[in-house]
Motif scaffolding. Structure first.
Motif: not given
Length: 403
Positions: A284-297
């Motif tokens: 879950p932490q990996l999925a959330s951080s990946l989503n936030n990384l995508g949003w930031l990009l």
């Protein structure tokens, strides 16, 4: 994080800017130096954990080197750097493509048995072998392991002073060379653990930083998160840094400092991914951080790059992580990226899937989810209009306005 490395980045960027200008005027004279300056900038950024930023100058170096007959070593080095960084970021297929291309150029030099540039050849071999093992393609790694074992014997016979250094490089990746070839070292990669008292104190400091962030005291929170990270860096405690890095990126984002947020968030993703390989509770932490990384990009208008972490996040939510809210947010962000890339049909599919997840959430908790549903419906309407589906677009937009 070393202050000296931070100071090196603007110097490296200045060199890139100067050589870029010189290359425009006299490409034949300065293009090779320009490529080297790009490679140096990429290395400096990567040392600070800014992997996404580092890929930009390294990719430019690769494209530049492809057109330079005298830039063979720089091209191979750039390809290997990109391959290693993409592998660390979980983009394994792209990593393997880059490392294979580099090895196609290196192989003839290695197979001659000559030991000039032995360190560079060794680094390339180990990187390719490690990437194949990471992808579970052990059979494909075997010929390269045999090549590396032969080359190791050749170096030992002709340049024994190099052996200790080369073995250290190999050990960093968790391997060693024996009489029968390569083998994985048992227990490699075990994370160091600081004392319990230190972890408790840092956890309390991290929690205080979150409280300050919620209270709007963003600059104070920033200082606390950075202090926690600095201590953990000194302890080599990578596993414990994931949350403070994530929080540091979050507060930088709230301050509008998107470019600065990318480095710590990228590092947090890398740590979560490494931990999730052996502990599914970390997914879950990996999925959330990946989503936030995508949003930031997306916020940095790097739409193509954003699709990679967003697709990975969506896949995790579909297969492993039960979180309709997180799933919906990653689908919405994916749809935004696809729309900006004019892939409107795919954007519609992602937005519709996000809306289907958000409707029941908005019905049960309007305060938390109604705005997200309205955003998804509005974006869906825009994508439908691009496809000439105006009637459906108007329906989506009306529903958004009612919310």
């Amino acid at each position: 994080m070393s202050a000296r490395r931070e100071d090196a980045v603007p110097v490296a960027q200045e060199a890139v800017d100067l050589y870029r200008d010189l290359t425009r005027r006299k490409p034949g004279e300065y293009a090779s130096a320009f490529a080297s300056s790009l490679i140096n900038l990429g290395n400096q950024l990567a040392e600070l954990g800014h992997h996404h930023h580092a890929l930009v100058p390294m990719r430019e170096a690769v494209e530049l080197c492809r057109h330079l007959t005298s830039a063979g070593p720089e091209l191979v080095s750039s390809l290997e750097f990109i391959g290693i960084k993409l592998g660390e970021m979980g983009r394994h297929d792209e990593a393997l493509d880059a490392l294979n291309e580099a090895m196609d150029l290196r192989r003839p030099l290695i197979e001659t048995g000559r030991t000039e540039h032995a360190i560079d050849h060794w680094t390339g071999l180990v990187a390719l072998i490690h990437q194949l093992h990471e992808m579970g393609r052990d059979g494909e790694a075997q010929p390269y392991q045999q090549m590396a074992a032969r080359y190791h014997r050749r170096i030992a016979a002709t340049q024994p002073d190099f052996i200790a250094f080369l073995d250290e490089l190999l050990n960093e990746h968790g391997y060693s060379v024996t009489a029968t070839g390569f083998r994985r070292n048992p227990g490699h990669g075990a994370a160091s653990t600081p004392s319990r008292d230190l972890l408790v104190r840092l956890h309390e400091q991290n929690e205080e930083g979150m409280r300050l962030m919620r209270a709007g005291r963003l600059d104070d929170a920033l200082v606390l998160f950075q202090q926690v990270i600095d201590v953990l860096n000194g302890e080599s405690a990578a596993a414990a840094m994931a949350y403070p890095l994530y929080n540091l990126a979050l507060v930088l984002t709230k301050l509008g400092r998107y470019g600065e947020a990318l480095g710590p968030l990228d590092r947090a993703v890398h740590i979560h991914r490494a931990l999730a390989t052996s502990d599914a509770r970390r997914l879950p932490q990996l999925a959330s951080s990946l989503n936030n990384l995508g949003w930031l990009l997306l916020a940095l208008s790097r739409f193509e790059d954003a699709l990679v972490p967003l697709n990975e996040a969506v896949a995790l939510y579909r297969r492993h992580v039960e979180s309709p809210d997180g799933h919906a947010r990653s689908l919405y962000n994916l749809g935004v990226g696809l729309g900006h890339l004019r892939r409107h049909r795919e954007a519609v599919t992602a937005a519709e899937e996000a809306i289907n997840l958000l409707r029941p959430l908005a019905a049960s908790d309007p305060g938390a989810h109604r705005a997200s549903l309205a955003d998804a419906l509005t974006w869906l309407g825009k994508q439908l209009r691009h496809l000439g589906r105006d009637r459906e677009a108007r329906a989506a937009e009306r529903e958004a306005r009612r919310l």
